[in-house]
Scaffold this active site. Structure first.
Site, PDB file in Angstrom:
ATOM      1  N   SER A  48       1.099   6.534   2.470  1.00  0.00           N
ATOM      2  CA  SER A  48       1.798   7.535   3.285  1.00  0.00           C
ATOM      3  C   SER A  48       3.025   8.101   2.561  1.00  0.00           C
ATOM      4  O   SER A  48       3.697   7.401   1.807  1.00  0.00           O
ATOM      5  CB  SER A  48       2.273   6.919   4.602  1.00  0.00           C
ATOM      6  OG  SER A  48       1.208   6.312   5.273  1.00  0.00           O
TER       7      SER A  48
ATOM      8  N   GLN B 204       0.827  -1.207   0.000  1.00  0.00           N
ATOM      9  CA  GLN B 204       0.000   0.000   0.000  1.00  0.00           C
ATOM     10  C   GLN B 204       0.857   1.251   0.000  1.00  0.00           C
ATOM     11  O   GLN B 204       1.541   1.528   0.994  1.00  0.00           O
ATOM     12  CB  GLN B 204      -0.897   0.015   1.254  1.00  0.00           C
ATOM     13  CG  GLN B 204      -1.801   1.224   1.323  1.00  0.00           C
ATOM     14  CD  GLN B 204      -2.550   1.298   2.634  1.00  0.00           C
ATOM     15  OE1 GLN B 204      -1.946   1.388   3.695  1.00  0.00           O
ATOM     16  NE2 GLN B 204      -3.857   1.256   2.579  1.00  0.00           N
ATOM     17  N   GLY B 205       0.841   2.008  -1.095  1.00  0.00           N
ATOM     18  CA  GLY B 205       1.622   3.241  -1.192  1.00  0.00           C
ATOM     19  C   GLY B 205       0.744   4.443  -0.959  1.00  0.00           C
ATOM     20  O   GLY B 205       0.365   5.147  -1.907  1.00  0.00           O
TER      21      GLY B 205
ATOM     22  N   SER C 278       4.660  -1.161   3.904  1.00  0.00           N
ATOM     23  CA  SER C 278       4.908  -2.541   4.358  1.00  0.00           C
ATOM     24  C   SER C 278       5.002  -3.460   3.146  1.00  0.00           C
ATOM     25  O   SER C 278       4.195  -3.338   2.211  1.00  0.00           O
ATOM     26  CB  SER C 278       3.767  -3.019   5.263  1.00  0.00           C
ATOM     27  OG  SER C 278       3.553  -2.116   6.312  1.00  0.00           O
TER      28      SER C 278
ATOM     29  N   GLU D  98      -5.172   8.843  17.544  1.00  0.00           N
ATOM     30  CA  GLU D  98      -5.720  10.212  17.647  1.00  0.00           C
ATOM     31  C   GLU D  98      -6.630  10.494  16.451  1.00  0.00           C
ATOM     32  O   GLU D  98      -7.724  11.052  16.599  1.00  0.00           O
ATOM     33  CB  GLU D  98      -4.578  11.247  17.675  1.00  0.00           C
ATOM     34  CG  GLU D  98      -3.742  11.248  18.945  1.00  0.00           C
ATOM     35  CD  GLU D  98      -2.716  10.100  18.991  1.00  0.00           C
ATOM     36  OE1 GLU D  98      -2.471   9.473  17.945  1.00  0.00           O
ATOM     37  OE2 GLU D  98      -2.183   9.833  20.081  1.00  0.00           O
TER      38      GLU D  98
ATOM     39  N   GLU E  39      -9.501  -1.699   5.580  1.00  0.00           N
ATOM     40  CA  GLU E  39      -8.309  -1.925   6.405  1.00  0.00           C
ATOM     41  C   GLU E  39      -8.662  -1.888   7.884  1.00  0.00           C
ATOM     42  O   GLU E  39      -8.109  -2.623   8.689  1.00  0.00           O
ATOM     43  CB  GLU E  39      -7.255  -0.851   6.081  1.00  0.00           C
ATOM     44  CG  GLU E  39      -5.945  -1.071   6.799  1.00  0.00           C
ATOM     45  CD  GLU E  39      -4.863  -0.084   6.384  1.00  0.00           C
ATOM     46  OE1 GLU E  39      -5.086   0.709   5.458  1.00  0.00           O
ATOM     47  OE2 GLU E  39      -3.793  -0.130   6.998  1.00  0.00           O
TER      48      GLU E  39
HETATM   49  C1  LIG Z   1       3.437  -1.002  11.302  1.00  0.00           C
HETATM   50  C2  LIG Z   1       3.061   0.071  10.323  1.00  0.00           C
HETATM   51  C3  LIG Z   1       2.795  -0.277   9.023  1.00  0.00           C
HETATM   52  C4  LIG Z   1       2.468   0.713   8.096  1.00  0.00           C
HETATM   53  N1  LIG Z   1       2.237   0.327   6.803  1.00  0.00           N
HETATM   54  C5  LIG Z   1       1.922   1.266   5.891  1.00  0.00           C
HETATM   55  C6  LIG Z   1       1.717   0.888   4.529  1.00  0.00           C
HETATM   56  O1  LIG Z   1       1.824  -0.288   4.168  1.00  0.00           O
HETATM   57  N2  LIG Z   1       1.419   1.841   3.644  1.00  0.00           N
HETATM   58  C7  LIG Z   1       1.300   3.148   3.981  1.00  0.00           C
HETATM   59  O2  LIG Z   1       0.985   3.954   3.119  1.00  0.00           O
HETATM   60  N3  LIG Z   1       1.523   3.566   5.255  1.00  0.00           N
HETATM   61  C8  LIG Z   1       1.824   2.638   6.208  1.00  0.00           C
HETATM   62  N4  LIG Z   1       2.065   3.034   7.518  1.00  0.00           N
HETATM   63  C9  LIG Z   1       2.076   4.458   7.827  1.00  0.00           C
HETATM   64  C10 LIG Z   1       0.911   4.940   8.659  1.00  0.00           C
HETATM   65  O3  LIG Z   1      -0.286   4.945   7.920  1.00  0.00           O
HETATM   66  C11 LIG Z   1       1.283   6.340   9.165  1.00  0.00           C
HETATM   67  O4  LIG Z   1       2.410   6.210  10.000  1.00  0.00           O
HETATM   68  C12 LIG Z   1       0.160   6.980   9.942  1.00  0.00           C
HETATM   69  O5  LIG Z   1      -0.907   7.284   9.082  1.00  0.00           O
HETATM   70  C13 LIG Z   1       0.619   8.246  10.681  1.00  0.00           C
HETATM   71  O6  LIG Z   1       1.257   9.122   9.820  1.00  0.00           O
HETATM   72  P1  LIG Z   1       2.688   9.741  10.184  1.00  0.00           P
HETATM   73  O7  LIG Z   1       3.591   8.615  10.550  1.00  0.00           O
HETATM   74  O8  LIG Z   1       3.085  10.630   9.050  1.00  0.00           O
HETATM   75  O9  LIG Z   1       2.466  10.593  11.493  1.00  0.00           O
HETATM   76  P2  LIG Z   1       1.913  12.082  11.580  1.00  0.00           P
HETATM   77  O10 LIG Z   1       0.706  12.212  10.713  1.00  0.00           O
HETATM   78  O11 LIG Z   1       3.023  13.029  11.319  1.00  0.00           O
HETATM   79  O12 LIG Z   1       1.447  12.183  13.087  1.00  0.00           O
HETATM   80  C14 LIG Z   1       2.356  12.458  14.157  1.00  0.00           C
HETATM   81  C15 LIG Z   1       1.557  12.532  15.455  1.00  0.00           C
HETATM   82  O13 LIG Z   1       0.612  13.643  15.408  1.00  0.00           O
HETATM   83  C16 LIG Z   1      -0.703  13.181  15.657  1.00  0.00           C
HETATM   84  N5  LIG Z   1      -1.659  13.912  14.808  1.00  0.00           N
HETATM   85  C17 LIG Z   1      -1.493  14.245  13.504  1.00  0.00           C
HETATM   86  N6  LIG Z   1      -2.582  14.905  13.050  1.00  0.00           N
HETATM   87  C18 LIG Z   1      -3.459  14.972  14.094  1.00  0.00           C
HETATM   88  C19 LIG Z   1      -4.768  15.519  14.243  1.00  0.00           C
HETATM   89  N7  LIG Z   1      -5.397  16.096  13.234  1.00  0.00           N
HETATM   90  N8  LIG Z   1      -5.378  15.399  15.450  1.00  0.00           N
HETATM   91  C20 LIG Z   1      -4.755  14.784  16.499  1.00  0.00           C
HETATM   92  N9  LIG Z   1      -3.494  14.260  16.409  1.00  0.00           N
HETATM   93  C21 LIG Z   1      -2.868  14.357  15.220  1.00  0.00           C
HETATM   94  C22 LIG Z   1      -0.685  11.703  15.258  1.00  0.00           C
HETATM   95  O14 LIG Z   1      -1.709  10.981  15.919  1.00  0.00           O
HETATM   96  C23 LIG Z   1       0.713  11.280  15.707  1.00  0.00           C
HETATM   97  O15 LIG Z   1       0.711  10.981  17.071  1.00  0.00           O
HETATM   98  C24 LIG Z   1       2.411   2.077   8.474  1.00  0.00           C
HETATM   99  C25 LIG Z   1       2.705   2.439   9.792  1.00  0.00           C
HETATM  100  C26 LIG Z   1       3.022   1.450  10.711  1.00  0.00           C
HETATM  101  C27 LIG Z   1       3.328   1.856  12.118  1.00  0.00           C
END
Ligand SMILES: Cc1cc2nc3c(=O)[nH]c(=O)nc-3n(C[C@H](O)[C@H](O)[C@H](O)COP(=O)(O)OP(=O)(O)OC[C@H]3O[C@@H](n4cnc5c(N)ncnc54)[C@H](O)[C@@H]3O)c2cc1C
Length: 389
Positions: A128, A125-126, A160, A372, A243
């Site tokens: 993020s 899944q692309g 992933s 969150e 999902e």
């Molecule tokens: C094990 C694992 C597998 C994954 N696999 C995939 C995958 O296959 N494909 C893919 O595309 N992505 C994948 N991801 C990515 C995942 O979807 C993102 O990490 C997630 O959506 C959070 O985005 P970020 O890491 O950019 O954090 P950010 O969006 O930068 O968030 C940082 C912090 O700020 C908080 N925050 C941000 N905005 C708000 C808001 N509006 N209100 C309250 N709090 C807020 C968040 O809750 C978090 O605590 C994976 C992540 C993990 C951990």
């Protein structure tokens, strides 16, 4: 609501149990994704050959065409049989496939669904990007239309299984003129195309489950667009619904089983006070009992969500409530496991790998949308609170 299963569902459960008992691999899933890919695909193939792939997928696409309740029974028995995590087949089976079934063209369905079910291909899944996780609609990986192709440039992160995948559910920006939710396109990306570069990321539990993916002038045929160009946001919302929906059932049951195992471990370990076993300790017993009550509550919530999903083909925001609840419960369960294990809980690879499971549990509060963000969804779409800006 009648919580009892029907005689037909009971017979189905017996059939599933017997088949899994006789066919589920007994050996553990290999530790690295490269070694695990052939293992995952062979196990998926065995389920397909046995007639068990895609329990609730429509028959016309090779599934069994059974109800979501039967799908849940499958997941339950799967976890009870200690069958291996579906690993690299997860994205294809649990969200790319269901998304294609609801939104794909006839050609896309005919090309991809049989191969997903038969364990011939791995999907990733692309979605993020470094600047677009929670705020997914800010994604900036660009795709320009050139003749019959989209030409893609940009970067994805946390993908992933990207290093072992054949295909990708890819979100790209095809238009910057409207609001950020407009102008996104959901496209089937072939991971072997020239210009796709995959770099694995090592995580704190020692694994390398996910990757960065870079795109330089990658040409993807417009025929691979799912839905319409610029209308990928609605397609992505169905993908995320799947999902966060029934796909979680198997993990919930695995967590419930881990709790039962922890009760047994607690009866064998000394209590922190040194008097009796950990199980005899009032505070530990109270925390175990609370977790057990919460597991029961989670099952009730799951049944309610499935009952609702039976009446609507696309999962609603209820999956977000379950995801918050499960992620929080999992972290507390794993933490209690480490406390009960004492110093053994500090050594990776020991005691059914509780230390690793503890580290890994934190990812469940992030992957698939952070807790969150799920709370925002529940607030807005379930409780009807004002929209977060
Ligand atoms: C094990 C694992 C597998 C994954 N696999 C995939 C995958 O296959 N494909 C893919 O595309 N992505 C994948 N991801 C990515 C995942 O979807 C993102 O990490 C997630 O959506 C959070 O985005 P970020 O890491 O950019 O954090 P950010 O969006 O930068 O968030 C940082 C912090 O700020 C908080 N925050 C941000 N905005 C708000 C808001 N509006 N209100 C309250 N709090 C807020 C968040 O809750 C978090 O605590 C994976 C992540 C993990 C951990």
């Amino acid at each position: 609501m009648d919580l009892d299963v029907t005689p037909e569902e009971r017979r189905f459960r017996d059939e599933v149990r017997t088949w899994l008992h006789e066919n589920a691999p007994k050996e553990p899933r290999p530790p690295t994704e490269a070694e695990a890919r052939p293992f995952d695909l062979a196990w998926q193939r065995a389920q397909f050959d046995g007639g068990w792939a895609g329990v609730s997928w429509p028959k016309e696409y090779g599934g069994r065409g059974l109800s979501l309740i039967q799908q849940m029974i499958w997941h339950e028995e799967y976890a009870h049989a200690d069958a291996p995590y579906i690993g690299s087949c997860f994205v294809g089976i649990n969200h790319a496939g269901p998304t294609l079934i609801t939104r794909g063209s006839d050609e896309q369905k005919a090309c991809h669904l049989p191969r997903i079910l038969a364990g011939e291909v791995v999907w990733c899944q692309g979605f993020s990007e470094p600047g677009a996780g929670s705020d997914l609609a800010s994604l900036s990986t660009r795709a320009e239309i050139d003749g019959d192709d989209l030409v893609v440039n940009g970067q994805k992160i946390w993908t992933s299984f990207a290093d072992v995948a054949d295909y990708q559910e890819l979100l790209v920006r095809t238009n910057t003129d409207g609001g950020k939710h407009v102008g996104i396109t959901w496209v089937i990306g072939d991971m072997t195309l020239p210009g796709v570069e995959v770099r694995p990321i090592r995580t704190m539990d020692g694994g390398a489950e996910f990757c960065e993916v870079f795109y330089t002038d990658v040409r993807i045929p417009l025929a691979n667009v799912v839905g319409e160009v610029d209308d990928g946001w609605s397609v992505a919302m169905s993908t995320l619904g799947f999902e966060r929906g029934t796909a979680f059932t198997a993990r919930q049951i695995a967590v419930a089983r881990s709790l039962e195992k922890l009760m047994t471990i607690a009866k064998d370990r000394p209590s922190p006070s040194g008097v009796g076993t950990a199980f005899d300790d009032d505070e530990i017993a109270m925390r175990l009992a609370r977790l057990r009550a919460e597991v029961t509550a989670m099952r009730a919530m799951t049944l309610a969500a499935i009952s609702r999903a039976c009446r609507s083909p696309v999962p609603g925001p209820e999956g977000s409530m379950l995801k918050i609840f499960l992620a929080d419960l999992e972290v507390r369960l794993r933490r209690l496991g480490l406390e009960i294990l004492g110093p053994d809980g500090l050594v990776m690879g020991t005691a059914a790998d509780w230390p690793n499971a503890y580290l890994r549990s934190h990812a469940s509060k992030i992957g698939g949308g952070t807790s969150e963000i799920q709370r925002n969804i529940v607030g807005e779409r379930v409780l009807g609170l004002p929209k977060h800006r």
